[in-house]
Design a protein around this motif. Structure first.
Motif, mmCIF file in Angstrom:
data_model
loop_
_atom_site.group_PDB
_atom_site.id
_atom_site.type_symbol
_atom_site.label_atom_id
_atom_site.label_comp_id
_atom_site.label_asym_id
_atom_site.label_seq_id
_atom_site.Cartn_x
_atom_site.Cartn_y
_atom_site.Cartn_z
ATOM 1 N N MET A 1 45.620 11.694 44.858
ATOM 2 C CA MET A 1 44.922 12.681 44.053
ATOM 3 C C MET A 1 43.831 13.382 44.858
ATOM 4 N N PHE A 2 43.066 12.604 45.642
ATOM 5 C CA PHE A 2 42.009 13.211 46.460
ATOM 6 C C PHE A 2 42.609 14.145 47.510
ATOM 7 N N LYS A 3 43.721 13.744 48.094
ATOM 8 C CA LYS A 3 44.361 14.576 49.109
ATOM 9 C C LYS A 3 44.874 15.867 48.497
ATOM 10 N N LEU A 4 45.485 15.770 47.303
ATOM 11 C CA LEU A 4 45.988 16.961 46.633
ATOM 12 C C LEU A 4 44.847 17.917 46.310
ATOM 13 N N GLU A 5 43.704 17.365 45.897
ATOM 14 C CA GLU A 5 42.558 18.210 45.560
ATOM 15 C C GLU A 5 42.082 18.988 46.784
ATOM 16 N N GLU A 6 42.075 18.336 47.933
ATOM 17 C CA GLU A 6 41.640 19.002 49.158
ATOM 18 C C GLU A 6 42.603 20.097 49.577
ATOM 19 N N GLU A 7 43.875 19.948 49.243
ATOM 20 C CA GLU A 7 44.884 20.915 49.679
ATOM 21 C C GLU A 7 45.042 22.093 48.725
ATOM 22 N N LEU A 8 44.403 22.029 47.543
ATOM 23 C CA LEU A 8 44.539 23.126 46.590
ATOM 24 C C LEU A 8 43.890 24.394 47.135
ATOM 25 N N GLN A 9 44.570 25.509 46.947
ATOM 26 C CA GLN A 9 44.052 26.803 47.383
ATOM 27 C C GLN A 9 43.722 27.631 46.137
ATOM 28 N N TYR A 10 42.421 27.797 45.892
ATOM 29 C CA TYR A 10 41.959 28.464 44.679
ATOM 30 C C TYR A 10 41.867 29.975 44.888
ATOM 31 N N THR A 11 42.188 30.700 43.826
ATOM 32 C CA THR A 11 41.992 32.143 43.756
ATOM 33 C C THR A 11 40.978 32.416 42.655
ATOM 34 N N THR A 12 39.960 33.225 42.958
ATOM 35 C CA THR A 12 38.873 33.460 42.023
ATOM 36 C C THR A 12 39.048 34.794 41.288
ATOM 37 N N PHE A 13 38.814 34.757 39.979
ATOM 38 C CA PHE A 13 38.888 35.945 39.133
ATOM 39 C C PHE A 13 37.572 36.094 38.382
ATOM 40 N N GLN A 14 37.151 37.324 38.180
ATOM 41 C CA GLN A 14 35.985 37.601 37.352
ATOM 42 C C GLN A 14 36.462 38.161 36.020
ATOM 43 N N VAL A 15 35.960 37.586 34.946
ATOM 44 C CA VAL A 15 36.456 37.966 33.624
ATOM 45 C C VAL A 15 35.317 37.884 32.615
ATOM 46 N N GLN A 16 35.365 38.755 31.615
ATOM 47 C CA GLN A 16 34.418 38.719 30.515
ATOM 48 C C GLN A 16 35.027 37.986 29.332
ATOM 49 N N GLU A 17 34.154 37.561 28.413
ATOM 50 C CA GLU A 17 34.641 36.876 27.221
ATOM 51 C C GLU A 17 35.575 37.791 26.442
ATOM 52 N N GLY A 18 36.757 37.281 26.126
ATOM 53 C CA GLY A 18 37.784 38.071 25.453
ATOM 54 C C GLY A 18 38.760 38.712 26.409
#
Length: 206
Positions: free
Chosen positions: A55-72
């Motif tokens: 689980m720790f190894k998988l977490e390190e390998e995750l590649q996140y993409t960031t989005f900016q969003v408003q409520e709704g």
């Protein structure tokens, strides 16, 4: 803590039996495993320590993409439609225990999969003792992970980071023991005492 919900059945039968083996870490005390028996099938299941390592190894390998969003508002990630439905002040997260002076908020995210299935995630952004903390949430059925990275109160924008577990990296090691003695019954001993009538008669005479 890490646990898995398991369903098992005998070959040729349709009735299933459930079990939830777990493993968890306790600060200063190390790791502990909680085995889960399936008495009807004489099985016992457990998660080995390597499950946490994975689980720790998988977490390190995750590649996140960031989005900016408003409520709704909403955004799309790999065919999934993610809607920021609401900001939640009453935080309910398995990794969060409230402390005095905490300032926290959770992002209520509704997720629509390409095949029409739906899911819900509530990642948390927390400030404790003037330090920020991020508690991620995930939808295991989709392999999606969500982090609430930042909030801009002036613009009303939230930064949500999303990652997906690679298809070839899913799964956890699970150990199974067979022919385990059943533990879901008690043993009663019945004693025949043919002279009991003499005892009752003596009691009455006394």
């Amino acid at each position: 803590a890490l646990g898995v919900n398991v369903r098992a059945l005998k070959n040729g039968e349709t009735k299933t039996y459930s079990a939830t083996p777990m493993i968890y870490l306790r600060p200063g005390a190390g790791g502990f495993g909680v085995t889960a028996p399936i008495n009807e099938l004489q099985l016992k299941l457990r998660l080995p320590e390597s499950a946490l390592d994975r689980m720790f190894k998988l977490e390190e390998e995750l590649q996140y993409t960031t989005f900016q969003v408003q409520e709704g508002g909403s955004f799309e990630y790999k065919g999934y439609v993610v809607q920021f439905a609401e900001a939640i002040k009453n935080i309910k997260h398995p990794m969060y225990a409230a402390e005095p002076n905490d300032i926290g908020i959770a992002a209520g995210l509704n997720v629509l999969a390409p095949d029409g299935r739906t899911g819900r995630a509530e990642p948390v952004f927390l400030i404790r003792n003037n330090s920020p903390f991020i508690l991620k949430d995930e939808i295991s059925a989709f392999g999606l992970h969500f982090r609430f990275d930042h909030i801009d109160p002036n613009k009303g924008l939230l930064s949500i980071a999303v990652a997906q577990t690679p298809a070839n990296a899913q799964g956890l090691p699970l150990e199974i023991a067979e022919d385990i003695p059943r533990s879901d019954y008690i043993v009663l001993e019945a004693i025949i005492f043919p002279g009991i009538n003499l005892v009752w008669a003596g009691s009455i005479l006394m």
